[in-house]
Design an enzyme around this catalytic site. Sequence first.
Site, short mmCIF file in Angstrom:
data_model
loop_
_atom_site.label_atom_id
_atom_site.label_comp_id
_atom_site.label_asym_id
_atom_site.label_seq_id
_atom_site.Cartn_x
_atom_site.Cartn_y
_atom_site.Cartn_z
N SER A 416 0.83 -1.20 0.00
CA SER A 416 0.00 0.00 0.00
C SER A 416 0.86 1.25 0.00
CB SER A 416 -0.93 -0.01 1.21
OG SER A 416 -0.17 -0.17 2.38
N HIS A 437 -3.37 -3.18 -5.32
CA HIS A 437 -3.59 -2.76 -3.94
C HIS A 437 -5.06 -2.96 -3.57
CE1 HIS A 437 -3.75 0.80 -0.90
NE2 HIS A 437 -3.67 -0.36 -0.29
N ASN A 487 -3.99 6.47 -0.45
CA ASN A 487 -3.33 6.70 0.83
C ASN A 487 -2.51 7.99 0.84
OD1 ASN A 487 -4.45 4.52 2.02
ND2 ASN A 487 -2.69 3.16 1.77
#
Length: 709
Positions: A416, A437, A487
């Site tokens: 990630s 991911h 993220n």
Amino acid sequence: MSDLVQLSQDNDVAVITINNPPVNALSPGVPEAIAEAIEHVQQDASVRAAVVIGGGRTFVAGADIKEFGKITSGQHTRGAPLLPAVLLKIEDCSKPVVMAIHGTAFGGGMELAMSGHYRVAAPSAQLGQPEVKLGIIPGAAGTQRLPRLAGVAKAVEMCAGGNPISAKEARELGIVDRLVEGDLRAGAVAFAREVAGKPAPKTRERTGKLGTPEQNAPILAAAREQARKKQRGLMAPLAAIEAVEAAARLPFELGCELERRLFTGCLFSDQSKALIHVFFGEREVAKVPDVPKETPILPVNQVGVVGAGTMGGGIAMVFANAGIPVLLREVDQAALDRGLANIQKNYAGSVKRGRFTQEFVDERLKRIQPTLSFAGFAEVDMVVEAVFEGMALKKEVFAELDRVCKPSAILASNTSTLSIDEIASATKRPQSVIGTHFFSPANVMRLLEIVRGKATGKEVIATAMQLAKKLGKVGVLVGNCRGFVGNRMFHPYRREAQFLVEEGASVEAVDAALTDFGMAMGPLATGDLAGLDVGWRIRKEYRHLEKPGVRQPLAEDRLCEMGRFGQKTGAGWYKYDENRRAVPDPEVAELVRKAAAAAGIAQRQIPAEEILDRCIYALVNEGARILEEGYALRAVDIDIIYLNGYGFPAYRGGPMWYADTVGLKQVLERIREFQQQHGELWAPAPLLVRLAEQGAHFDGFIREPGGKP
Ligand code: 3H9
């Protein structure tokens, strides 16, 4: 007759075929041509009945959604709505009209079907009123005819929930009159011949299933409660319920008038514009400009998953659910047993909730073959690595996979945060290395970020994109930057949430501001769910990259040092009771207050509006950088990532769409205020500045060719 609709004759039965590929949407010209064909049927004495059928793969999947944008932007100036009038004309035809349904009869397609005197369907067909998913309600009497055919309870469920039903269920409900195995056209013509010459029942004149106000009241109350809970913040489901209620209360014509008013109100709402953006966005993300549709797809018939932890186990389930056999590899027996036990527990839960049958689960479990070695990996077409997040370990695994897997195998990493290029450098086949991911829980979350390294081959990208679809995921291609798209943006979002707590907002107030906006969870509760230790470990790995003097959140490292990793340890930002319900914890408030005092951070009352703007605009500002740098292909790609992986409310269209609706000039002004108050972390993204100055939007922004990835 136009190209869109053909009229042919099978002795005494006319066959009206709609041909508007790919889904026979009711685009301009189609309703008119159907009306013209019905006129012929009415006048031609040799015709005793008619069949309406879809050419190609489906009946009619609804109104043409592309037209809605033209209506709301004022490009369409058509007067009275056409479709309802055409449906009345069909219903008023003196010869029976039989609707022959295969594929999908959705939205306007379902409404068209209900205007016929009879419906026959292929057993595989699906019927539904999915308009609420676009933020609207049926607008061609669907809310009025459906309760007349299926009763108020079912009509409310279908119009407010938007989920389709099978032809078999439609038959049981009385929506469909006959299921036709085999040749649908022939079956429909035969049926039409049976009913020719008999009085044709008009749906709008049926009242037998409408119920009394007393019978309907509890149904409608329960539906409203369910809509408020399960479709929080959405207007359309409540409007749909109101319209169905009117069907049972008012004469057909007045019910239709109310439906039309509600439909128009919904259509012009920001919610509907956002949801239509999402509908097309989900299809747009599958298109990668430099990976054409014709790019060969590599077969993926058997896969390996390395690591049977939470992610690895979930990923193995995703493949097994899609019918692809999996070799699941762990390093020691205890870890493998734990992984398998988790998978079994997960499946058992699905059986208990009635999602899967035991038989279905047994079949899937048989597809997951546990192993402690790489034996068998030579045969797999693809491997997904899901080991602990650390570069040294990942490289070791990839070097080993490169040795054992066949040359054509795709090697994917579920990392990630780590660089796909660096991982690929451990192999002699960087062209076959890609990031996949998955989001936790992998077997539930729809998002799959597909990370393109600088050497990743086009066939490998095309294969991963297509595989996403097969796995029931929305695959979005992103570039290889730290945190990728989701993220990387989440970092400043959660950073602001923590800063706000340090400046005096309570943990609950921060989360509430975001859930009131529509986020599935607040940013701090999300940290507790994901596990605060994950970020802690990553921060430790990257600490050397932090710029000195830049403000960092204070509390989360302390919470982790205390062993408060979130839900899994019973405490994080909140305390958790035995049912994993979050309870505010004064100890955390005290800890943050002390840390803030030591750091000299002044305390103040912070309004909910500021909490919201700081968190959401932090997302937007980072999103703008990502877009300009080319790590996301389009603004809508970022939106789709946030809707499917981070609980962003679909009716706000995603962070970039939301910023567009607020107006980029206003967003920029607010970001500049924050920059003055909080310093350079709030420096506005150059793209935001440029677009705001031009009065432009993120939507539709195309980066100059030759950008980074
Ligand atoms: C409505 O009917 C309101 C009424 O009450 C009337 C009011 C007056 N329009 O999804 P796919 C395109 S509201 C325009 O990839 P699948 C789609 O964009 C409508 N275009 O295929 C795609 O284009 P591209 C209610 C549409 O096999 C291509 O067709 N109906 C429409 O995975 C293929 O689509 C709905 O909400 C449309 N209605 O799934 C149904 N539908 O290739 C919406 C599709 O350029 N549609 N396209 O990317 C669906 O749910 C799915 O498309 C369907 C097929 C299940 C039909």
